[in-house]
Design a protein around this motif. Structure first.
Motif, PDB file in Angstrom:
ATOM      1  N   ALA A 290      42.973  67.725  40.435  1.00 30.05           N
ATOM      2  CA  ALA A 290      43.623  67.967  38.828  1.00 30.05           C
ATOM      3  C   ALA A 290      43.615  66.425  38.347  1.00 30.05           C
ATOM      4  CB  ALA A 290      45.141  68.248  39.034  1.00 30.05           C
ATOM      5  N   LEU A 291      42.926  66.408  37.029  1.00 28.65           N
ATOM      6  CA  LEU A 291      42.518  65.123  36.498  1.00 28.65           C
ATOM      7  C   LEU A 291      43.024  65.076  34.985  1.00 28.65           C
ATOM      8  CD1 LEU A 291      38.877  65.169  37.426  1.00 28.65           C
ATOM      9  CD2 LEU A 291      40.570  64.047  38.767  1.00 28.65           C
ATOM     10  N   ARG A 292      43.198  64.005  34.705  1.00 25.11           N
ATOM     11  CA  ARG A 292      43.452  63.664  33.188  1.00 25.11           C
ATOM     12  C   ARG A 292      42.369  63.323  32.503  1.00 25.11           C
ATOM     13  NH1 ARG A 292      47.328  65.792  30.945  1.00 25.11           N
ATOM     14  NH2 ARG A 292      47.165  64.509  29.168  1.00 25.11           N
ATOM     15  N   PRO A 293      42.062  64.044  31.059  1.00 29.24           N
ATOM     16  CA  PRO A 293      40.685  64.209  30.595  1.00 29.24           C
ATOM     17  C   PRO A 293      40.458  62.474  30.206  1.00 29.24           C
ATOM     18  CG  PRO A 293      42.296  65.138  29.216  1.00 29.24           C
ATOM     19  CD  PRO A 293      43.004  64.772  30.381  1.00 29.24           C
ATOM     20  N   GLY A 294      39.160  62.378  30.068  1.00 28.94           N
ATOM     21  CA  GLY A 294      38.826  61.056  29.446  1.00 28.94           C
ATOM     22  C   GLY A 294      39.139  60.648  28.007  1.00 28.94           C
ATOM     23  N   LYS A 295      39.093  59.468  27.748  1.00 32.08           N
ATOM     24  CA  LYS A 295      39.836  59.287  26.622  1.00 32.08           C
ATOM     25  C   LYS A 295      39.324  59.672  25.256  1.00 32.08           C
ATOM     26  CE  LYS A 295      42.873  56.953  28.930  1.00 32.08           C
ATOM     27  NZ  LYS A 295      44.229  57.497  29.218  1.00 32.08           N
ATOM     28  N   ASN A 296      37.950  60.022  25.494  1.00 32.08           N
ATOM     29  CA  ASN A 296      37.163  60.459  24.244  1.00 32.08           C
ATOM     30  C   ASN A 296      37.105  62.038  23.975  1.00 32.08           C
ATOM     31  OD1 ASN A 296      36.655  57.724  23.742  1.00 32.08           O
ATOM     32  ND2 ASN A 296      34.329  57.907  24.479  1.00 32.08           N
ATOM     33  N   MET A 297      37.780  62.730  24.877  1.00 34.80           N
ATOM     34  CA  MET A 297      37.719  63.950  24.777  1.00 34.80           C
ATOM     35  C   MET A 297      38.716  64.819  24.117  1.00 34.80           C
ATOM     36  SD  MET A 297      35.046  64.907  26.814  1.00 34.80           S
ATOM     37  CE  MET A 297      35.240  66.793  27.360  1.00 34.80           C
ATOM     38  N   THR A 298      39.699  64.210  23.271  1.00 31.77           N
ATOM     39  CA  THR A 298      40.452  64.784  22.542  1.00 31.77           C
ATOM     40  C   THR A 298      40.066  65.736  21.377  1.00 31.77           C
ATOM     41  OG1 THR A 298      41.885  62.868  22.862  1.00 31.77           O
ATOM     42  CG2 THR A 298      42.401  64.622  20.965  1.00 31.77           C
ATOM     43  N   GLY A 299      40.288  66.896  21.520  1.00 31.01           N
ATOM     44  CA  GLY A 299      39.633  67.973  20.433  1.00 31.01           C
ATOM     45  C   GLY A 299      38.223  68.547  20.920  1.00 31.01           C
ATOM     46  N   SER A 300      37.879  68.154  22.125  1.00 29.78           N
ATOM     47  CA  SER A 300      36.435  68.570  22.443  1.00 29.78           C
ATOM     48  C   SER A 300      36.787  70.108  22.758  1.00 29.78           C
ATOM     49  CB  SER A 300      36.160  68.096  23.706  1.00 29.78           C
ATOM     50  OG  SER A 300      34.861  68.442  24.222  1.00 29.78           O
ATOM     51  N   PRO A 301      35.596  70.998  22.290  1.00 29.27           N
ATOM     52  CA  PRO A 301      35.762  72.625  22.577  1.00 29.27           C
ATOM     53  C   PRO A 301      35.792  72.785  24.121  1.00 29.27           C
ATOM     54  CG  PRO A 301      33.671  71.877  21.630  1.00 29.27           C
ATOM     55  CD  PRO A 301      34.421  70.804  21.392  1.00 29.27           C
ATOM     56  N   ALA A 302      35.254  71.836  24.836  1.00 30.13           N
ATOM     57  CA  ALA A 302      34.990  72.039  26.514  1.00 30.13           C
ATOM     58  C   ALA A 302      36.433  72.099  26.968  1.00 30.13           C
ATOM     59  CB  ALA A 302      34.301  70.739  26.917  1.00 30.13           C
ATOM     60  N   ILE A 332      42.979  68.692  33.659  1.00 33.95           N
ATOM     61  CA  ILE A 332      41.721  69.367  34.057  1.00 33.95           C
ATOM     62  C   ILE A 332      41.609  69.373  35.572  1.00 33.95           C
ATOM     63  CG2 ILE A 332      39.108  69.371  34.347  1.00 33.95           C
ATOM     64  CD1 ILE A 332      38.853  67.717  31.875  1.00 33.95           C
ATOM     65  N   VAL A 333      41.476  71.120  35.883  1.00 38.60           N
ATOM     66  CA  VAL A 333      41.512  71.397  37.178  1.00 38.60           C
ATOM     67  C   VAL A 333      40.134  71.546  37.607  1.00 38.60           C
ATOM     68  CG1 VAL A 333      42.094  73.091  38.993  1.00 38.60           C
ATOM     69  CG2 VAL A 333      43.894  72.312  37.350  1.00 38.60           C
ATOM     70  N   TRP A 334      39.379  70.660  38.560  1.00 40.96           N
ATOM     71  CA  TRP A 334      38.240  70.723  38.669  1.00 40.96           C
ATOM     72  C   TRP A 334      37.938  70.797  40.153  1.00 40.96           C
ATOM     73  CZ3 TRP A 334      34.420  69.246  34.803  1.00 40.96           C
ATOM     74  CH2 TRP A 334      33.091  69.110  35.301  1.00 40.96           C
ATOM     75  N   GLY A 335      36.887  71.784  40.576  1.00 42.71           N
ATOM     76  CA  GLY A 335      36.678  72.268  41.969  1.00 42.71           C
ATOM     77  C   GLY A 335      35.136  72.087  42.209  1.00 42.71           C
ATOM     78  N   GLY A 336      34.839  72.051  43.381  1.00 40.96           N
ATOM     79  CA  GLY A 336      33.476  71.890  43.955  1.00 40.96           C
ATOM     80  C   GLY A 336      33.012  70.954  44.867  1.00 40.96           C
ATOM     81  N   GLY A 337      31.959  70.420  44.654  1.00 41.99           N
ATOM     82  CA  GLY A 337      31.642  69.175  45.471  1.00 41.99           C
ATOM     83  C   GLY A 337      30.788  69.857  46.792  1.00 41.99           C
ATOM     84  N   VAL A 379      44.045  60.360  38.090  1.00 40.59           N
ATOM     85  CA  VAL A 379      43.993  61.539  39.106  1.00 40.59           C
ATOM     86  C   VAL A 379      45.260  62.004  39.282  1.00 40.59           C
ATOM     87  CG1 VAL A 379      43.329  62.206  41.336  1.00 40.59           C
ATOM     88  CG2 VAL A 379      41.956  60.568  40.043  1.00 40.59           C
ATOM     89  N   VAL A 380      45.759  63.260  39.195  1.00 39.74           N
ATOM     90  CA  VAL A 380      47.064  63.868  39.176  1.00 39.74           C
ATOM     91  C   VAL A 380      47.158  64.281  40.502  1.00 39.74           C
ATOM     92  CG1 VAL A 380      48.586  65.799  38.366  1.00 39.74           C
ATOM     93  CG2 VAL A 380      46.770  64.634  36.669  1.00 39.74           C
ATOM     94  N   ARG A 381      46.231  65.047  41.306  1.00 44.09           N
ATOM     95  CA  ARG A 381      46.509  65.464  42.523  1.00 44.09           C
ATOM     96  C   ARG A 381      45.087  66.075  43.276  1.00 44.09           C
ATOM     97  NH1 ARG A 381      50.268  66.751  46.104  1.00 44.09           N
ATOM     98  NH2 ARG A 381      51.723  65.643  44.793  1.00 44.09           N
ATOM     99  N   ASP A 382      45.137  65.660  44.622  1.00 42.24           N
ATOM    100  CA  ASP A 382      43.801  66.380  45.297  1.00 42.24           C
ATOM    101  C   ASP A 382      44.330  67.314  46.214  1.00 42.24           C
ATOM    102  OD1 ASP A 382      41.369  64.580  44.453  1.00 42.24           O
ATOM    103  OD2 ASP A 382      42.774  63.130  45.317  1.00 42.24           O
ATOM    104  N   TRP A 383      43.707  68.443  46.645  1.00 48.59           N
ATOM    105  CA  TRP A 383      44.195  69.302  47.540  1.00 48.59           C
ATOM    106  C   TRP A 383      43.006  70.091  48.111  1.00 48.59           C
ATOM    107  CZ3 TRP A 383      44.885  70.173  42.460  1.00 48.59           C
ATOM    108  CH2 TRP A 383      44.533  71.582  42.053  1.00 48.59           C
ATOM    109  N   THR A 384      43.310  70.643  49.159  1.00 45.81           N
ATOM    110  CA  THR A 384      42.382  71.746  49.760  1.00 45.81           C
ATOM    111  C   THR A 384      42.907  73.079  50.056  1.00 45.81           C
ATOM    112  OG1 THR A 384      42.730  70.820  52.042  1.00 45.81           O
ATOM    113  CG2 THR A 384      40.828  69.821  50.892  1.00 45.81           C
ATOM    114  N   GLY A 385      42.043  73.981  50.215  1.00 42.83           N
ATOM    115  CA  GLY A 385      42.539  75.140  50.823  1.00 42.83           C
ATOM    116  C   GLY A 385      41.426  75.836  51.405  1.00 42.83           C
ATOM    117  N   ILE A 386      41.660  76.991  52.478  1.00 46.34           N
ATOM    118  CA  ILE A 386      40.756  77.463  53.319  1.00 46.34           C
ATOM    119  C   ILE A 386      40.213  78.898  52.772  1.00 46.34           C
ATOM    120  CG2 ILE A 386      40.323  78.118  55.721  1.00 46.34           C
ATOM    121  CD1 ILE A 386      40.794  75.231  55.180  1.00 46.34           C
ATOM    122  N   THR A 387      39.198  79.061  52.343  1.00 49.79           N
ATOM    123  CA  THR A 387      38.460  80.036  52.056  1.00 49.79           C
ATOM    124  C   THR A 387      37.670  80.719  53.021  1.00 49.79           C
ATOM    125  OG1 THR A 387      36.756  78.549  51.111  1.00 49.79           O
ATOM    126  CG2 THR A 387      38.333  79.416  49.527  1.00 49.79           C
TER     127      THR A 387
END
Length: 464
Positions: A290-302, A332-337, A379-387
């Motif tokens: 979980a991340l805080r967005p970049g400083k230029n992303m305010t109002g982005s449709p993304a 932003i909650v971002w997963g993958g890698g 960075v707000v938090r990192d975590w894992t889960g078992i799939t």
């Protein structure tokens, strides 16, 4: 889990805490009775308190509140993958339509596509009917493409989907997909690096709150929930002349039932040696930040919904944004890698992979471009889960061959929020009537795991 050494394949007692699990839910450590009810003959014992177990218990008790149902959870309530996923609830595996049709035929493929779509609608209806406070929001979701090769491939899948909707009356209810190409896609989604995208309506949520509320409603109907009570072994029994055929051993004593329902997903191999021997289920560790967005992303449709990103560094990532009015608004909650490390064969979610964590922290800036993203947020938090993965990407839903009274809904392939609630409906129908519903995909039958030996080879299917 009582301390001591954790047996191979069983849940770790001290997993990472996910973004969704703060604060812990009021039923996190719930035990309906102080002592394990070892003298009760239960109609059903459900092992696992995630979306599959919670849905099965709720649906069974909704049909017959007189049932005696015990649920065993190795850790705290909803502490597995259901409480630590990416927060999506979407029908995203339409992308596999052509592959499924070629391998399994159009009829079975259509059953799956309809199940996946109905699954999301069923959850939405459940949330509305029971006024569930789980941050459930309808959003525009997208599959975005970075490479021309993958974009051209998805265009063929879109054509196949529309052809199916035209030819088959029962496919007409499949929801519309909207195509965005070139600069139009970049502008609409605020993603400067993509060549195209497909959008549709889906949902985001706090999955932990959803499942815990489902458990509460089942508790109101009479469920006995015992947390921090791992099932250690399931063995046949002829207990005290009752109809109980199965004994479930725990470190707090043994309990007895006529039916055991495994909602254990990636931990199923540890309790079902026959299934483990097939090599059909492959556990894996997935990771999210979980991340805080970049400083230029305010109002982005993304930042108005959720997305799966195909071909980012050779592997698919996914993200969602916490919408206005929610706790953590803008996060932003971002997963993958997974391209860094597949993490297959792992059932330890007490740790994060530091290399994957570093990648996830910087992936948005790489994807959107450092100028568009701007100075990186915290960075707000990192975590894992078992799939858990199967060779054909489908779960195992039904009765175990040659073991009357042993049932399962497991192997969700990282897509439990897209399949598990509807799969639970199918399982409850089979358990209570002995018949498969007409809409149930035969592709889900557990018997296929025993049809041949499978090497340990998981699939990188879309994550939920």
């Amino acid at each position: 889990m009582g301390g001591g050494t954790v047996l191979p394949g069983f849940p770790q007692p001290n997993p990472t805490t996910s973004y969704w699990q703060l604060p812990p839910h009021r039923i996190a450590n719930h035990r309906t009775t102080p002592s394990l009810p070892t003298s009760t003959a239960f109609d059903y014992i459900v092992i696992g308190s995630g979306i599959s177990g919670a849905a099965v218990a709720f649906k069974l008790l909704s049909r017959d509140p007189s049932l005696k149902i015990l649920m065993l959870e190795a850790r705290t309530a909803a502490s597995g993958a259901s409480g630590r996923n990416g927060g999506h609830c979407r029908a995203g595996w339409w992308l596999n339509q052509r592959k499924y049709t070629e391998s399994f035929g159009e009829d079975e493929t259509l059953k799956f596509l309809k199940l996946e779509e109905q699954n999301g609608l069923d959850i939405a209806n459940f949330v509305r009917e029971h006024d569930v406070d789980c941050d459930f929001r309808e959003v525009e979701t997208a599959d975005a493409y970075v490479s021309d090769e993958e974009w051209n491939n998805v265009l063929l899948t879109l054509l196949a989907r529309e052809d199916l909707r035209r030819r088959r009356p029962e496919a007409a209810t499949l929801s519309e997909r909207i195509l965005w190409s070139g600069q139009e896609a970049k502008d609409h989604l605020g993603m400067p690096s993509i060549v195209g995208a497909v959008t549709w309506r889906a949902y985001t949520q706090n999955p932990y709150k959803l499942v815990c509320r489902m458990l509460e409603l089942a508790l109101d109907k009479g469920l006995n929930l015992q947390t921090t009570t791992p099932a250690l072994e399931v063995v046949p029994t002829t207990w005290q002349g009752t109809s109980c055929r199965w004994e479930v051993k725990t470190d707090r004593g043994s309990v007895h039932t006529g039916h055991v329902i495994f909602a254990t997903n990636a931990y199923s191999n540890a309790l079902l040696p026959g299934l483990s021997a097939t090599g059909f289920l492959t556990p894996a560790r997935s990771q999210v930040a979980a991340l805080r967005p970049g400083k230029n992303m305010t109002g982005s449709p993304a930042l108005r919904g959720s997305a799966g990103i195909n071909d980012l560094n050779g592997n698919g990532d996914y993200y969602l944004t916490r919408l206005p009015g929610l706790k953590g608004e803008g996060d932003i909650v971002w997963g993958g890698g997974r391209f860094i490390s597949k993490e297959y064969g792992i059932t330890d979610d007490s740790q994060v992979n530091p290399e994957i964590a570093s990648y996830l922290h910087h992936a948005p800036a790489e994807f959107f471009g450092s100028d568009v993203w701007g100075e990186e947020g915290d960075v707000v938090r990192d975590w894992t889960g078992i799939t858990c993965y199967t060779p054909d990407t489908f779960p195992l839903v039904g009765e175990v061959p040659d073991q009357a009274g042993i049932w399962m809904s497991v192997g969700m392939n990282g897509h439990g929020m897209g399949m598990a609630f509807r799969s639970a409906e199918a399982l409850v129908e089979m358990v209570t009537t002995g018949e498969e519903p007409d809409w149930y995909p035969k592709l889900f039958r557990p018997s296929r795991a025993w049809e041949k030996k499978y090497s340990v080879a998981a699939n990188d299917a879309a994550s939920s």
